[in-house]
Design a protein around this motif. Sequence first.
Motif, short mmCIF file in Angstrom:
data_model
loop_
_atom_site.label_atom_id
_atom_site.label_comp_id
_atom_site.label_asym_id
_atom_site.label_seq_id
_atom_site.Cartn_x
_atom_site.Cartn_y
_atom_site.Cartn_z
N ALA A 98 0.74 -1.30 0.14
CA ALA A 98 0.04 -0.11 0.07
C ALA A 98 0.80 1.53 -0.02
N CYS A 120 6.25 -2.35 -3.87
CA CYS A 120 5.27 -3.03 -4.32
C CYS A 120 5.89 -4.58 -4.63
N ALA A 182 -4.52 1.40 -2.70
CA ALA A 182 -4.00 1.18 -1.39
C ALA A 182 -4.83 0.46 -0.25
#
Length: 400
Positions: A98, A120, A182
């Motif tokens: 997120a 990520c 997110a």
Amino acid sequence: MRESAAERRLVADEVAVRPRTVLTVLVGVHAINDFYVTVLPAFLPALADEFNLSYTDLGVLSFAFTLLTGVLSPLVGGEADRRGRRRWILVFGFLIGAVGFLGMAASPSFWLIVAVSLFCGLGGATYHPQATAFIVSAYPDKRGRMLGLHGWGGSFGHFAAPAAVVLAVSVLNWRLTMVALAIPMVIAAAILQWRLREIPAAPAVRLRGAFSVPLLMLSLSFGAVAMVGMSFINFSVKMLVDEGWDTNDAGVILTVILLVGVVAQPLGGWASDRVGGRTVMMIAAVGTTLFVALFALTDGALSLVAIGGISFCMFSLFPVSLAMASQLAPPTQTGASIGVVFGVSGLLTALAKPAVGILGDVTGDIRVALSWLLPLALVAVVLAYRLGPSARSAPAAPPS
């Protein structure tokens, strides 16, 4: 008589330890996790327009987005096995993912987006080794079938992402869409913290104990198919947009193509239990080769069918590779063995994307670049054929 808070927590833990609860929670969370595997292709046309990016640039971003998934999966899986912190690592992975999307949304330049996207990949390194360990612990004698059902959730996430993202970008813009992405990751972290209970640690485990020649061969065999499949998925939306398609239509087309995974993953897991993982690997590798050849020789609707076939073959191997890897290492090293498979295959797919992007810029046609993946598909056939006797079948482990 009212229950105390401690008693309520105890009841929740007892419910969470039930195999069906473990599977249900992880199927749902897997859909959220794998949604993010195929979101980036849907962002590429918007990013290319805003920052005037080439296929090489897009390949570099895709490389960074998945790099740490490949590099860190074995390390994270091994550490989770040793310390018994699998649930905590799952929660951490979603939260750090997120942060990555929020960081990309706020980045003022392309190269800062590339740097922040590494978060990520760090988040992606945490999911599959730990989730597989939970499922194998809950279903030691039905791992292929249950991992196939677990894969159904992932396939739902895969196919939903492209259409959802391109439509959101058209309504909001790519930055606000990344902010919105997110939110589900935070929700997934909360569900995992609430509904799962940790499985025992194995303090004596060391990562090097999970490495073996059969496991490495399995990783390379699965990785070769994944390199082909993920390269096609990564560049499909941008390819169609460059050929005159509307961005929304291109995203919807990729979503339709990825729908095949909803069938492929359970089917692959079932077939692995019935005929053995090596046989399924061989069939998928040969199928990938034939579909890449079909793509290279056709255009229009037939080439889209070919991309669907390539995706089907790749997705069918997710539960197969997980089940086989879990049987090529001791039960206490499930996370590490899965981490090796996802680490090697993840690193290979990360490297393939910029290579295909560079070839697309050199040839001036991304279709030509994707067609040149045919030799790699043939390598996958050879690797699957050479899988050792221990990989020829996947007998169920007896209940512990």
